[in-house]
Design an enzyme around this catalytic site. Structure first.
Site, PDB file in Angstrom:
ATOM      1  N   HIS A 255     -30.087 -68.387  23.193  1.00  0.00           N
ATOM      2  CA  HIS A 255     -30.117 -67.226  24.214  1.00  0.00           C
ATOM      3  C   HIS A 255     -30.153 -66.234  23.230  1.00  0.00           C
ATOM      4  O   HIS A 255     -29.402 -66.098  22.346  1.00  0.00           O
ATOM      5  CB  HIS A 255     -29.035 -67.332  25.147  1.00  0.00           C
ATOM      6  N   ASP A 306     -31.542 -72.932  31.799  1.00  0.00           N
ATOM      7  CA  ASP A 306     -32.689 -73.752  32.182  1.00  0.00           C
ATOM      8  C   ASP A 306     -32.208 -75.350  31.852  1.00  0.00           C
ATOM      9  O   ASP A 306     -32.962 -76.050  32.150  1.00  0.00           O
ATOM     10  CB  ASP A 306     -33.976 -73.309  31.338  1.00  0.00           C
TER      11      ASP A 306
END
Ligand code: SDX
Length: 369
Positions: A255, A306
């Site tokens: 991320h 996700d």
């Protein structure tokens, strides 16, 4: 450093990510994931505080009554081949909705909020209609049934039957977790678009187009493709070692902002385990947990929002190429909050660029080129 990494592009009162803690309007995602419903999140994001019972009931009624689609949306979807890209269909349908809304260019607070409710509710109805029409089923009219939530409405419209309470609750938690995330790429795109005083629909269409990318919202579908490629937990180690050796990105990991783990992932991991046990088939959860362990050990990377979403949506029986559309339904609440905030105190968003191209001192006439 490219990709505007670390650049603060605007001020917002909607959400924050500080020291790995995600907050919506000051409430931690830990409280919201375990205590809030998606409708409470919509109200919190748009109006800046949690609703009382009366306000929540009114919002839910407005949303569920606004989900009815203009019939020409179904005609538009019939124009597509069944295999047409689902995110592209969603993007086109939202763009087409502009044609039926006579408040498009009214940027007043009241009109913006009425449009926000219409778009929020219709996103879920459009996604369900995409699936029904491409599988030769008639779309179910949202006003034909009394729903208790957008999550329940979506699953019912998608599958044509009342969803199990556990499934509706699990989807509601996913919608809460995906609702808002500060200035991510698709949210930034929506703010840039409406900062020109373009309309809300254009802001949402820009955001859908941005979320469609595999480095952003489409990673959940790519994770499902990876789990299907692996097939069995016995192949996980070899598969992951191969990807790392080939320096390939492992979807669902890493991320830009969180460097010590995405706080949303643990709730999705718990949901994946619970739903796998409910379905009597924890294979995808088990493979995912092993992948998580290996990728952390070998690359120091942790799952993002996700990664476990892929297993959750699969256990909920949602078609794989609709996973990113679920993300879009949820993030419409966050996109809308940012659009309303941008409109409230607008300044055209227009940064500068560092020129690194050639300098030409003398014009070259065409005969000399
Ligand atoms: C979402 O911004 C948001 O808030 C987004 C989101 C939201 O809620 O809106 O959180 C939702 O989009 C989550 C991210 C979904 N995307 C993926 O899962 C795709 C895979 N992840 C990566 O591509 C990557 O981690 C990003 C794009 C998410 C973040 O990348 P950065 O911050 O640009 O980091 P980077 O690409 O510069 O990588 C830093 C290093 C690199 O190694 P080196 O080249 O320096 O040796 O980490 C490596 C990368 O190769 N790396 C990965 C990796 N992610 C980073 N290596 C393998 N697999 C990965 N997934």
């Amino acid at each position: 450093m490219s990709g505007l990494t670390g650049i603060v592009a605007c001020e917002t009162a909607i959400s924050s990510i500080e020291n790995g803690v995600l907050r919506y309007r000051g409430y931690t995602i830990d409280d919201l994931a375990t205590k809030a419903t998606f409708e409470e999140i919509i109200y919190l994001l748009w109006y800046g505080r949690l609703p009382n019972r009366l306000e929540l009931t009114a919002l839910k009624q407005d949303l569920l009554e606004s989900a009815v689609l203009p019939k020409k949306i179904y005609d538009l979807l019939h124009l597509y081949e069944p295999w047409g890209n689902a995110m592209a269909k969603l993007r086109t349908c939202v763009s087409f909705l502009t044609h039926f809304d006579d408040e498009v260019m009214d940027h007043s607070f009241a009109a913006d909020h009425r449009k926000a409710i219409r778009i929020m509710a219709r996103m879920a109805a459009i996604v369900a209609a995409i699936e029904r029409i491409r599988t030769d089923l008639e779309p179910i009219e949202p006003d034909a049934i009394q729903f208790t939530s957008l999550a329940e409405m979506f699953l019912w419209l998608l599958k044509g039957e009342k969803p199990e309470p556990l499934a509706a609750k699990a989807l509601d938690v996913c919608l809460v977790l995906h609702a808002e995330h500060e200035l991510n790429a698709s949210t930034f795109a929506s703010r840039v678009t409406v900062s020109t005083m373009s309309d809300i629909y254009s802001g949402i269409v820009s955001a859908i187009g941005t979320l469609k990318g595999p480095l952003h919202g489409n990673a959940n579908e790519q994770v499902a493709n990876m789990l299907e490629d692996i097939g069995d937990i016995s192949r996980v180690e070899e598969y992951i070692a191969g990807k790392i050796a080939r320096k390939e990105r492992i979807m669902g990991f890493g991320h830009r902002v969180y460097k010590h783990g995405d706080p949303r992932a643990k709730y999705l991991k718990e949901l994946a385990k619970e739903l796998g046990e409910w379905r009597g088939d924890t294979r995808w959860y088990d493979m995912s947990a092993k992948i998580e362990q290996l990728v952390f050990a070998k690359k120091g990377l942790m799952p993002n929002v996700d990664f476990y979403s892929a297993s959750v949506y699969t256990y909920l029986g949602i078609p794989r190429d609709l996973f990113t559309l679920i993300f879009a339904i949820s993030r419409t609440s966050g996109w809308m909050a940012h659009i309303l905030e941008q409109h409230d105190n607008n300044k055209l968003i227009r940064p500068r660029a560092q020129y690194i191209g050639k300098k030409h001192d003398q014009w070259l006439p065409i005969e000399d080129r």
